[in-house]
Motif scaffolding. Structure first.
Motif, PDB file in Angstrom:
ATOM      1  N   VAL A  62       0.921  -1.215   0.071  1.00 36.28           N
ATOM      2  CA  VAL A  62       0.048   0.115   0.084  1.00 36.28           C
ATOM      3  C   VAL A  62       0.888   1.111  -0.144  1.00 36.28           C
ATOM      4  CG1 VAL A  62      -1.841   1.054   1.293  1.00 36.28           C
ATOM      5  CG2 VAL A  62      -1.674  -1.353   1.427  1.00 36.28           C
ATOM      6  N   ASP A  63       0.839   2.221  -0.923  1.00 32.91           N
ATOM      7  CA  ASP A  63       1.567   3.079  -1.003  1.00 32.91           C
ATOM      8  C   ASP A  63       0.606   4.585  -1.148  1.00 32.91           C
ATOM      9  OD1 ASP A  63       3.441   5.087  -2.056  1.00 32.91           O
ATOM     10  OD2 ASP A  63       4.526   3.775  -3.402  1.00 32.91           O
ATOM     11  N   CYS A  64       1.146   5.418  -0.409  1.00 34.61           N
ATOM     12  CA  CYS A  64       0.239   6.822  -0.381  1.00 34.61           C
ATOM     13  C   CYS A  64       0.574   7.504  -1.737  1.00 34.61           C
ATOM     14  CB  CYS A  64       0.624   7.635   0.686  1.00 34.61           C
ATOM     15  SG  CYS A  64       0.252   6.869   2.322  1.00 34.61           S
ATOM     16  N   ASN A  65      -0.383   8.155  -2.239  1.00 32.36           N
ATOM     17  CA  ASN A  65      -0.127   8.934  -3.603  1.00 32.36           C
ATOM     18  C   ASN A  65       0.136  10.110  -3.437  1.00 32.36           C
ATOM     19  OD1 ASN A  65      -1.391   6.333  -4.752  1.00 32.36           O
ATOM     20  ND2 ASN A  65      -3.406   7.476  -5.222  1.00 32.36           N
ATOM     21  N   VAL A 120       7.801   5.892   5.041  1.00 32.91           N
ATOM     22  CA  VAL A 120       6.787   6.906   5.812  1.00 32.91           C
ATOM     23  C   VAL A 120       5.443   6.783   5.292  1.00 32.91           C
ATOM     24  CG1 VAL A 120       7.586   8.848   4.239  1.00 32.91           C
ATOM     25  CG2 VAL A 120       6.624   9.277   6.578  1.00 32.91           C
ATOM     26  N   ASP A 121       5.651   6.183   3.851  1.00 30.15           N
ATOM     27  CA  ASP A 121       4.226   6.211   3.017  1.00 30.15           C
ATOM     28  C   ASP A 121       3.958   4.836   2.358  1.00 30.15           C
ATOM     29  OD1 ASP A 121       5.878   6.435   0.909  1.00 30.15           O
ATOM     30  OD2 ASP A 121       4.492   7.787  -0.373  1.00 30.15           O
ATOM     31  N   GLU A 122       4.794   3.797   2.667  1.00 25.54           N
ATOM     32  CA  GLU A 122       4.495   2.511   2.317  1.00 25.54           C
ATOM     33  C   GLU A 122       4.470   1.592   3.138  1.00 25.54           C
ATOM     34  OE1 GLU A 122       6.998   1.741  -1.508  1.00 25.54           O
ATOM     35  OE2 GLU A 122       7.790   3.635  -0.468  1.00 25.54           O
ATOM     36  N   ALA A 159      -0.946   0.262 -10.879  1.00 23.75           N
ATOM     37  CA  ALA A 159      -2.226   1.035 -10.235  1.00 23.75           C
ATOM     38  C   ALA A 159      -2.056   2.525 -10.433  1.00 23.75           C
ATOM     39  CB  ALA A 159      -2.493   0.320  -8.894  1.00 23.75           C
ATOM     40  N   LYS A 160      -0.934   2.966 -10.062  1.00 22.87           N
ATOM     41  CA  LYS A 160      -0.719   4.454 -10.008  1.00 22.87           C
ATOM     42  C   LYS A 160      -0.597   5.113 -11.328  1.00 22.87           C
ATOM     43  CE  LYS A 160       1.342   6.044  -5.809  1.00 22.87           C
ATOM     44  NZ  LYS A 160       1.941   4.824  -5.109  1.00 22.87           N
ATOM     45  N   LYS A 161      -0.204   4.159 -12.301  1.00 22.21           N
ATOM     46  CA  LYS A 161      -0.096   4.880 -13.825  1.00 22.21           C
ATOM     47  C   LYS A 161      -1.273   4.763 -14.141  1.00 22.21           C
ATOM     48  CE  LYS A 161       4.377   3.583 -15.681  1.00 22.21           C
ATOM     49  NZ  LYS A 161       4.822   2.288 -16.402  1.00 22.21           N
ATOM     50  N   TYR A 179      13.409  10.540  -2.826  1.00 20.97           N
ATOM     51  CA  TYR A 179      12.661  10.540  -3.816  1.00 20.97           C
ATOM     52  C   TYR A 179      11.468  10.017  -3.804  1.00 20.97           C
ATOM     53  CZ  TYR A 179      14.481   6.103  -5.150  1.00 20.97           C
ATOM     54  OH  TYR A 179      14.862   4.742  -5.184  1.00 20.97           O
ATOM     55  N   ARG A 180      11.458   8.807  -2.874  1.00 21.96           N
ATOM     56  CA  ARG A 180      10.488   7.732  -3.004  1.00 21.96           C
ATOM     57  C   ARG A 180       8.877   8.357  -2.576  1.00 21.96           C
ATOM     58  NH1 ARG A 180      13.044   3.623   0.135  1.00 21.96           N
ATOM     59  NH2 ARG A 180      11.719   4.225   1.715  1.00 21.96           N
ATOM     60  N   TYR A 181       8.688   9.502  -1.778  1.00 23.63           N
ATOM     61  CA  TYR A 181       7.622   9.849  -1.132  1.00 23.63           C
ATOM     62  C   TYR A 181       6.836  10.515  -2.286  1.00 23.63           C
ATOM     63  CZ  TYR A 181      10.370   9.349   2.596  1.00 23.63           C
ATOM     64  OH  TYR A 181      11.463   8.849   3.673  1.00 23.63           O
TER      65      TYR A 181
HETATM   66 MG   LIG Z   1       4.041   7.081  -2.246  1.00 26.07          MG
END
Ligand SMILES: [Mg+2]
Length: 262
Positions: free
Chosen positions: A5-8, A102-104, A154-156, A260-262
């Protein structure tokens, strides 16, 4: 099966939470001392603002398009991260959550049958959004590396996928891998991506999957490379690690570190 699960656009989403008028506007967040761009909303990506680029270089573009620009507020991001992780622990059980950044977070979805996984993913996404206001994408697959591939897709294609992609058959996995450039595979850095392309003609993740584990071990950094190939083949090689439940644990203390990941 496992999920990531990754925050957009996490930092941008945090800033937007209290400024709903920015919901469909371009937003960027800057690193410490406003040096670099470390988070971009989709709208900012679309107008060509580059990730990790220096702010001064992007400034003309940012001003031209009236991009909302924020200095980073790591207390806010840490707090919202905590709420997102707590929500995930409530939904799937805390023993099944491994906070990755932090976001995954990785989730263990072993308790669900394959037929339910898309519904479960939607439920996770909707619950996190309802309880915290943060939008997330969910990628589900047999291994961590493949779940990352699913999340990427999913993000794309946020609208078509509703931010959830489940890779539960060999066929779906292979189609997904074919669409994924080798440099987008989790754990393949730019150097290895260049080497794979230039020396062996490996362009996409499906080609990478078809290499032998021995090749991975010899040419892609030893055991790490071997595991990577195995994970792409659907063989679990990166086990779930102990989660960081305590708010004082290192990852929360390191929340200020730009990445950079965030
Ligand atoms: Mg993210």
């Amino acid at each position: 099966m496992k999920a990531i699960v990754d925050c957009n656009s996490f930092y941008c989403s945090c800033e937007r939470l209290f400024r709903p008028h920015l919901d469909d506007k371009p937003v960027v967040v800057l690193s410490n001392n406003d040096g670099c761009i470390i988070s971009r909303s989709d709208e900012a990506k679309q107008i060509g603002v580059e990730m990790a680029g220096p702010y001064f270089k992007a400034k003309p573009l940012i001003e031209k398009h009236n991009v909302a620009t924020f200095s980073s507020n790591y207390n806010l991001y840490g707090d919202l991260s905590w709420r997102v992780m707590e929500t995930l622990r409530t939904v799937v059980g805390k023993e099944n959550v491994e906070v990755y950044s932090v976001d995954e977070a990785f989730l263990n979805l072993e308790n669900f049958t394959n037929d339910d996984l898309y519904k479960v993913s939607l439920h996770i996404r909707e619950t996190v959004e309802q309880w915290t206001g943060i939008k997330v994408s969910v990628g589900v697959a047999p291994t961590k590396v493949l779940s990352k591939v699913a999340n990427h897709l999913a993000k794309k294609n946020k609208i078509a996928t509703q931010c959830c992609v489940v890779l539960d058959t060999k066929e779906k996995i292979n189609i997904a891998l074919q669409k994924t450039p080798v440099g987008d595979v989790w754990g393949v850095g730019r150097q290895y991506a260049n080497k794979l392309r230039d020396e062996w003609g490996i362009y996409d993740a499906l080609q990478l999957q078809q290499l032998s584990e021995a090749f991975g071990k010899k040419h892609l950094g030893g055991v790490v490379g071997e595991r990577l190939i195995r994970e792409l083949k659907g063989i679990v090689s990166n086990e779930m690690e102990d989660e960081l439940v305590n708010k004082n644990d290192c990852y929360y203390q390191n929340v200020w570190q730009p990445c950079y990941r965030y």
